[in-house]
Design a protein around this motif. Structure first.
Motif, short mmCIF file in Angstrom:
data_model
loop_
_atom_site.label_atom_id
_atom_site.label_comp_id
_atom_site.label_asym_id
_atom_site.label_seq_id
_atom_site.Cartn_x
_atom_site.Cartn_y
_atom_site.Cartn_z
N LYS A 101 0.82 -1.22 0.00
CA LYS A 101 0.00 0.00 0.00
C LYS A 101 0.85 1.26 0.00
CE LYS A 101 -3.76 -2.23 2.53
NZ LYS A 101 -4.98 -2.05 1.78
N THR A 125 -10.95 -7.89 -11.14
CA THR A 125 -11.84 -7.22 -10.22
C THR A 125 -11.23 -7.07 -8.81
OG1 THR A 125 -12.78 -9.30 -9.38
CG2 THR A 125 -13.87 -8.32 -11.28
N LYS A 127 -11.23 0.53 -11.29
CA LYS A 127 -11.25 -0.84 -10.74
C LYS A 127 -12.66 -1.19 -10.28
CE LYS A 127 -8.82 -3.94 -7.62
NZ LYS A 127 -7.59 -4.16 -6.85
N THR A 147 -12.11 -7.38 -4.51
CA THR A 147 -12.63 -8.50 -3.71
C THR A 147 -14.17 -8.49 -3.77
OG1 THR A 147 -12.56 -7.10 -1.76
CG2 THR A 147 -10.69 -8.56 -2.11
N GLY A 193 -0.68 0.96 -3.43
CA GLY A 193 -1.92 1.51 -2.90
C GLY A 193 -2.83 0.39 -2.41
N ASN A 213 -10.80 -10.18 3.87
CA ASN A 213 -10.15 -9.07 4.58
C ASN A 213 -11.10 -7.90 4.71
OD1 ASN A 213 -9.11 -6.39 3.18
ND2 ASN A 213 -9.26 -7.98 1.59
N ILE A 229 -6.17 -15.71 -9.49
CA ILE A 229 -5.13 -16.32 -10.34
C ILE A 229 -4.18 -17.09 -9.41
CG2 ILE A 229 -3.24 -15.93 -11.96
CD1 ILE A 229 -4.70 -13.46 -12.97
N LEU A 288 -8.97 -15.63 0.85
CA LEU A 288 -8.81 -14.75 2.00
C LEU A 288 -10.09 -13.94 2.17
CD1 LEU A 288 -5.38 -13.00 1.26
CD2 LEU A 288 -5.76 -14.80 2.95
N ASN A 348 -9.85 3.27 -7.27
CA ASN A 348 -10.52 2.18 -6.55
C ASN A 348 -11.89 2.68 -6.10
OD1 ASN A 348 -11.38 0.15 -4.89
ND2 ASN A 348 -9.72 0.32 -3.40
N VAL A 381 -13.24 -16.28 -6.38
CA VAL A 381 -13.70 -15.14 -7.22
C VAL A 381 -13.19 -15.26 -8.66
CG1 VAL A 381 -13.90 -13.50 -5.30
CG2 VAL A 381 -11.78 -13.58 -6.61
N GLN A 401 -2.92 -9.44 -12.62
CA GLN A 401 -2.34 -9.13 -11.31
C GLN A 401 -2.61 -10.28 -10.35
OE1 GLN A 401 -4.39 -5.46 -10.36
NE2 GLN A 401 -2.66 -4.22 -11.05
N VAL A 402 -1.69 -10.42 -9.40
CA VAL A 402 -1.85 -11.47 -8.39
C VAL A 402 -1.74 -10.89 -6.99
CG1 VAL A 402 -1.11 -13.46 -9.75
CG2 VAL A 402 0.63 -12.06 -8.66
N TYR A 403 -2.49 -11.47 -6.07
CA TYR A 403 -2.38 -11.14 -4.65
C TYR A 403 -2.52 -12.44 -3.85
CZ TYR A 403 -2.83 -8.59 -0.24
OH TYR A 403 -2.63 -8.12 1.03
N LEU A 423 -8.51 0.14 4.11
CA LEU A 423 -7.67 1.16 3.48
C LEU A 423 -6.64 1.79 4.43
CD1 LEU A 423 -10.44 2.85 1.28
CD2 LEU A 423 -8.65 1.30 0.51
C1 LIG Z 1 -5.60 -8.09 2.22
C2 LIG Z 1 -6.04 -7.45 0.94
C3 LIG Z 1 -5.99 -6.06 0.82
C4 LIG Z 1 -6.39 -5.45 -0.36
N1 LIG Z 1 -6.32 -4.08 -0.47
C5 LIG Z 1 -6.68 -3.48 -1.63
C6 LIG Z 1 -6.58 -2.08 -1.78
O1 LIG Z 1 -6.12 -1.36 -0.89
N2 LIG Z 1 -6.99 -1.53 -2.94
C7 LIG Z 1 -7.48 -2.27 -3.99
O2 LIG Z 1 -7.83 -1.72 -5.04
N3 LIG Z 1 -7.57 -3.62 -3.87
C8 LIG Z 1 -7.18 -4.23 -2.74
N4 LIG Z 1 -7.27 -5.59 -2.63
C9 LIG Z 1 -7.85 -6.37 -3.75
C10 LIG Z 1 -6.78 -6.97 -4.66
O3 LIG Z 1 -6.04 -5.97 -5.31
C11 LIG Z 1 -7.44 -7.87 -5.73
O4 LIG Z 1 -8.23 -7.06 -6.55
C12 LIG Z 1 -8.30 -8.96 -5.12
O5 LIG Z 1 -7.71 -9.49 -3.96
C13 LIG Z 1 -8.53 -10.13 -6.11
O6 LIG Z 1 -7.30 -10.72 -6.49
P1 LIG Z 1 -6.71 -12.07 -5.82
O7 LIG Z 1 -7.78 -13.08 -5.85
O8 LIG Z 1 -5.51 -12.41 -6.67
O9 LIG Z 1 -6.32 -11.70 -4.44
C14 LIG Z 1 -6.87 -6.23 -1.46
C15 LIG Z 1 -6.90 -7.63 -1.33
C16 LIG Z 1 -6.50 -8.23 -0.16
C17 LIG Z 1 -6.55 -9.74 -0.07
#
Ligand SMILES: Cc1cc2nc3c(=O)[nH]c(=O)nc-3n(C[C@H](O)[C@H](O)[C@H](O)COP(=O)(O)O)c2cc1C
Length: 368
Positions: free
Chosen positions: A70, A254, A221, A256, A89, A115, A310, A113, A180, A283, A328-330, A119
Motif C-alpha cells: 500500500k 476485479t 477498478k 474483492t 496503494g 479481509n 489467479i 482470504l 478504486n 472469485v 495481477q496477483v495477490y 484502506l
Molecule cells: C488483504 C487485501 C488487501 C487489499 N487491499 C486493496 C486495496 O487497498 N486496494 C485495492 O484496489 N484492492 C485491494 N485488494 C484487492 C486486490 O487488489 C485484488 O483485486 C483482489 O484481492 C482479487 O485478487 P486475488 O484473488 O488475486 O487476491 C486487497 C486484497 C487483499 C486480499
C-alpha cells in the motif's frame, strides 16, 4: 518442492496480517540486494510476453495487485520477483490505520482470504515522497491506486475533493492511476460504483488532470459481479458507458467480492470471521466472466487488467483469452508463493506456442 512450500506451514501458523508483516520485514531487508540474490531465481524473459500499452513497455503481463504494497515500500523487490509491473496503494488523501484487528483471515479450504483492512495506508503525501525519492530506480511500469479516505464524514463532494487531492499528489509519479471505486471494506467506500457518482468523480479527476497538463492513463477498478451470468442491460452497462464517456484508459477487473456463495469453509467459521471482501480462487470465475463481458461490451477498445483468483498458469491464461491484456496477483502469492509469477510466465510462453499465437497480444480476447 519450492522453498515456499516448506515455509508456508510456519507462516500459516501466524495470524494472516502478522505473517504479512513478517514477510514484509524480511523482504525490506532483502530489497537492496534483490537484483543480485533474488532476480536470477525468479526472472523469466520471452519476447512474446512483451507488450506496449498506453505507451509503456511491459516485459511480461504479470503484475502485483493493489493492497499488498500500500505504501510503495517494496517496488524494487517485486521487480526482482519477475513482475512485469507493480500497482501500489490503495493510497488515500489522509493516512489511516484502517479497521480494528484482526482484519485478514485465510480460508485454506477455499484457497481464499477474507479481509476488511479498511484502506490502512500512510497517506498520499508520505507515499508520494517515498516514490519520488526512489522513482529513478524502478524499471517496471508503476501503477498508483487511489481511493477515498476511509471516513464516514467524507462523503459526496468532500469525497470527490479527497480523491482529487490524492490524484494531485500522486499522479505526477505514476505510469497509470487506478481509481478504486469498489472497496467493499469501508462503509462508505463503494458509493462511487454508481453511474451518477462515478460521472461526478471522473469529471473532477479529468479536470484536474487537464489543469496539471498530465496525460497519465486513468483506469477504473470494478467489483466482481454477483454471479458469472452477466446479461446486457444490467446496471453495470450504465457504469461502463459513463466511464467510457470520460475517456478512461482501461479497466481493472476485479476487486474483492462481498458475495460468499459456494465456499467450502463452514458457515460457522464464516460467521466468526464477520464481514470483509473475499479474494482468491472463489472469485476467479466471476472475475473472468466480467473480463469477458467488458471485452465484448467495449469491443476490445480498452486494455483490461485481469485480477481475481489467479493461482495457476491456466487461470492466468483463461483471463487473457477472455480479454485481459495484463494480469495481477495477490492471494495466489500467499497460497502458491512468489514462484507463481515465473510459473505463469513460463507456461504462457508454452500456451502461446501450443495454440499458435505469435505473442500475448494475439491471444487477448481470443476466447470471446
Ligand atoms: C488483504 C487485501 C488487501 C487489499 N487491499 C486493496 C486495496 O487497498 N486496494 C485495492 O484496489 N484492492 C485491494 N485488494 C484487492 C486486490 O487488489 C485484488 O483485486 C483482489 O484481492 C482479487 O485478487 P486475488 O484473488 O488475486 O487476491 C486487497 C486484497 C487483499 C486480499
Amino acid at each position: 518442492m519450492s522453498l515456499y512450500r516448506w515455509m508456508r506451514p510456519f507462516l500459516f501458523l501466524m495470524d494472516a496480517e502478522r505473517a504479512h508483516q513478517a514477510t514484509f520485514k524480511f523482504s525490506r531487508w532483502l530489497q537492496p540486494v534483490a537484483p543480485v540474490f533474488v532476480r536470477p531465481w525468479f526472472a523469466y524473459t520471452d519476447k512474446r510476453l512483451q507488450q506496449e500499452l498506453w505507451g509503456l513497455p511491459f516485459a511480461n503481463p504479470v503484475g502485483l495487485a493493489a493492497g499488498m504494497d500500500k505504501n510503495a515500500e517494496l517496488v524494487r523487490f517485486w521487480e526482482a520477483l519477475g513482475m512485469g509491473f507493480v500497482e501500489v496503494g490503495s493510497v488515500t488523501a489522509h493516512s489511516s490505520g484502517g479497521n480494528a484487528k484482526p482484519r485478514a483471515f485465510r480460508l485454506p479450504l477455499d484457497r481464499a482470504l477474507i479481509n476488511r483492512m479498511g484502506l490502512n495506508n500512510q497517506g498520499a503525501e508520505a507515499v508520494a515522497a517515498r516514490i519520488s525519492e526512489h522513482r529513478e530506480s524502478y524499471h517496471v511500469p508503476l501503477g498508483i491506486n487511489i481511493a477515498k479516505t476511509h471516513s464516514p464524514d467524507i462523503l459526496g463532494d468532500a469525497g470527490i475533493d479527497d480523491f482529487v487531492r490524492s490524484f494531485e499528489l500522486l499522479a505526477p509519479h505514476a505510469d497509470y492511476v487506478a481509481l478504486n471505486v469498489s472497496c467493499p471494506n469501508t462503509t462508505e467506500g463503494k458509493t462511487f460504483e454508481d453511474p451518477e457518482a462515478l460521472d461526478a468523480l471522473l469529471r473532477a479527476i479529468f479536470e484536474v488532470r487537464q489543469s496539471m497538463a498530465l496525460d497519465v492513463p486513468v483506469l477504473v477498478k470494478l467489483s466482481p459481479p454477483p454471479t458469472e451470468n452477466l446479461r446486457a442491460g444490467d446496471a453495470l452497462d450504465e457504469i461502463l458507458d459513463v466511464a467510457q464517456q470520460h475517456a478512461i484508459a482501461g479497466w481493472i477487473a476485479t476487486n474483492t467480492a462481498s458475495n460468499r456463495a459456494g465456499l467450502q469453509t463452514s458457515s460457522q467459521a464464516l460467521t466468526q470471521i464477520g464481514h470483509g471482501g473475499l479474494s482468491g480462487q472463489p472469485v476467479c470465475a466471476r472475475s473472468t466472466a466480467l473480463i469477458r463481458y467488458l471485452y465484448q461490451y467495449t469491443k476490445g477498445a480498452l486494455p483490461i487488467i485481469g485480477v481475481g483468483g489467479i493461482h495457476s498458469p491456466q487461470s492466468a491464461y483463461e483471463k487473457i483469452l477472455a480479454g485481459a491484456s495484463l494480469l495481477q496477483v495477490y492471494t495466489g502469492l500467499i497460497f502458491e508463493g512468489p514462484g507463481l509469477v515465473k510459473r505463469i510466465n513460463k507456461s504462457l510462453s508454452w500456451f502461446l506456442e501450443r495454440d499458435g499465437f505469435a505473442n500475448v497480444q494475439d491471444a487477448v480476447g481470443a476466447n470471446t
